[in-house]
Scaffold this active site. Structure first.
Site, PDB file in Angstrom:
ATOM      1  N   HIS A  43       0.835  -1.309   0.029  1.00 55.18           N
ATOM      2  CA  HIS A  43      -0.258   0.067   0.091  1.00 55.18           C
ATOM      3  C   HIS A  43       0.826   1.242  -0.155  1.00 55.18           C
ATOM      4  CE1 HIS A  43      -3.954   1.957   1.533  1.00 55.18           C
ATOM      5  NE2 HIS A  43      -3.209   2.874   0.954  1.00 55.18           N
ATOM      6  N   GLU A  70      -2.601  -1.645  -3.304  1.00 54.93           N
ATOM      7  CA  GLU A  70      -3.748  -0.762  -2.779  1.00 54.93           C
ATOM      8  C   GLU A  70      -3.415   0.586  -2.701  1.00 54.93           C
ATOM      9  OE1 GLU A  70      -5.005  -4.132   0.894  1.00 54.93           O
ATOM     10  OE2 GLU A  70      -4.131  -2.122   1.369  1.00 54.93           O
ATOM     11  N   HIS A 190      -7.913  -5.667   7.421  1.00 50.40           N
ATOM     12  CA  HIS A 190      -7.925  -4.563   8.351  1.00 50.40           C
ATOM     13  C   HIS A 190      -8.004  -5.463   9.912  1.00 50.40           C
ATOM     14  CE1 HIS A 190      -6.940  -0.446   8.762  1.00 50.40           C
ATOM     15  NE2 HIS A 190      -7.489  -0.724  10.234  1.00 50.40           N
TER      16      HIS A 190
END
Length: 237
Positions: A43, A70, A190
Site C-alpha cells: 500500500h 492498494e 484490516h
C-alpha cells in the site's frame, strides 16, 4: 480455500527507520511466498513513509503468486499501477495524512469516479477491488461501478470480537451474501489476526482472499514468519 495475501508495509517501515536495506523487502517477499503465502500486498502512499513507489516496481519481478497494490487512485498511484500491471488493484479512499486506512468508499457519492477508474484498470488487464464497509446500499452501488471484487473493511469486527462480541460478524455475513448475489468476489482485511481469522472465514461465504499485514508481522516477532504464515494458511482451510 481462501487465499492469504501478506501485506509487507511493516517490513518497509522497519527498513526505513534505519535507512539502508535491512530488512531486505524483496527477500522477505520471496520468503513469504516460499513459506506458502499466496500473494503479496503493498500500500504505497504519496509520502512513501513505508512502501516506496520504487519498491512497488521492484516487486513486480519478485512476486510470482498474486500481486495486490492498494491505494487511493490519485494520478501518481494510477500511473504506478498501470505501469506495473499487478494481478489486482484495491481502491482505498485514504487521506494523505491517514496513519492507516480508516474508512470504506461511499460508492453512491463516488460512483461515476470509481466507474472511470475501474474501467481504465480493467482495460489494462488488472482485477479491481473496492475497499468498503457493510452498508448494503453501498454494496449495491459498488456492483454498479463494474468492480470485480470488494474488500470488506474488518476493523469493527476485529475490535468487537476482541471484546467477546461474536455477533459483530453478522453485518459482514449479510454483506457477503449480498455481494455474492451481485456477482462480486469477496476479499477482506484490516485488523484480522490469528485470533479471529478462523471465525471470520467460517462466517463469510465464498471469501476469496484476505490481506493481512500488521497483525501477521507483529505475531511473527514471537512465533517466526514461516510459522505464522502457515498458521494462517491452516486456519483458512
Amino acid at each position: 480455500m481462501t487465499k492469504l495475501s501478506v501485506n509487507i508495509n511493516k517490513i518497509a517501515t522497519l527498513r526505513n527507520s534505519r535507512g539502508g536495506n535491512v530488512p531486505n523487502l524483496l527477500k522477505v517477499a520471496r520468503d513469504i511466498q516460499e513459506f506458502g503465502g499466496e500473494g503479496i500486498t503493498v500500500h504505497p502512499r504519496p509520502d512513501e513513509r513505508h512502501i516506496k513507489y520504487q519498491d512497488a516496481r521492484d516487486l513486480k519481478d519478485v512476486v510470482i503468486t498474486e500481486y495486490n497494490i492498494e491505494g487511493n487512485p490519485v494520478k501518481s498511484f494510477m500511473d504506478l499501477v498501470l505501469d506495473i500491471k499487478p494481478t489486482q488493484v484495491t481502491l482505498v479512499p485514504d487521506a494523505v495524512d491517514a496513519i492507516t486506512s480508516n474508512a470504506g468508499w461511499d460508492t453512491i457519492t463516488h460512483q461515476k469516479f470509481l466507474q472511470e477508474v475501474i474501467q481504465e484498470f480493467q482495460q489494462n488487464g488488472i482485477r479491481t477491488s473496492i475497499f468498503i464497509g457493510t452498508d448494503l446500499k453501498l454494496m449495491e452501488a459498488a456492483a454498479k461501478t463494474g468492480t470485480d471484487r470488494i474488500e470488506l473493511y474488518t476493523e469493527h469486527f476485529a475490535s468487537e470480537f476482541e471484546k467477546g462480541n461474536k455477533e459483530a460478524v453478522k453485518p459482514y455475513t449479510d454483506s457477503a451474501i449480498l455481494a455474492n448475489s451481485l456477482g462480486l468476489g469477496i476479499n477482506a482485511g484490516h485488523d484480522l489476526s490469528l485470533d479471529n481469522i478462523k471465525f471470520f472465514k467460517e462466517n463469510i461465504p465464498n471469501l476469496a482472499e484476505v490481506s493481512i499485514g500488521h497483525a501477521l508481522i507483529a505475531e511473527s516477532l514471537y512465533l517466526g514468519l514461516e510459522n505464522v504464515v502457515n498458521m494462517y494458511l491452516h486456519r483458512l482451510k
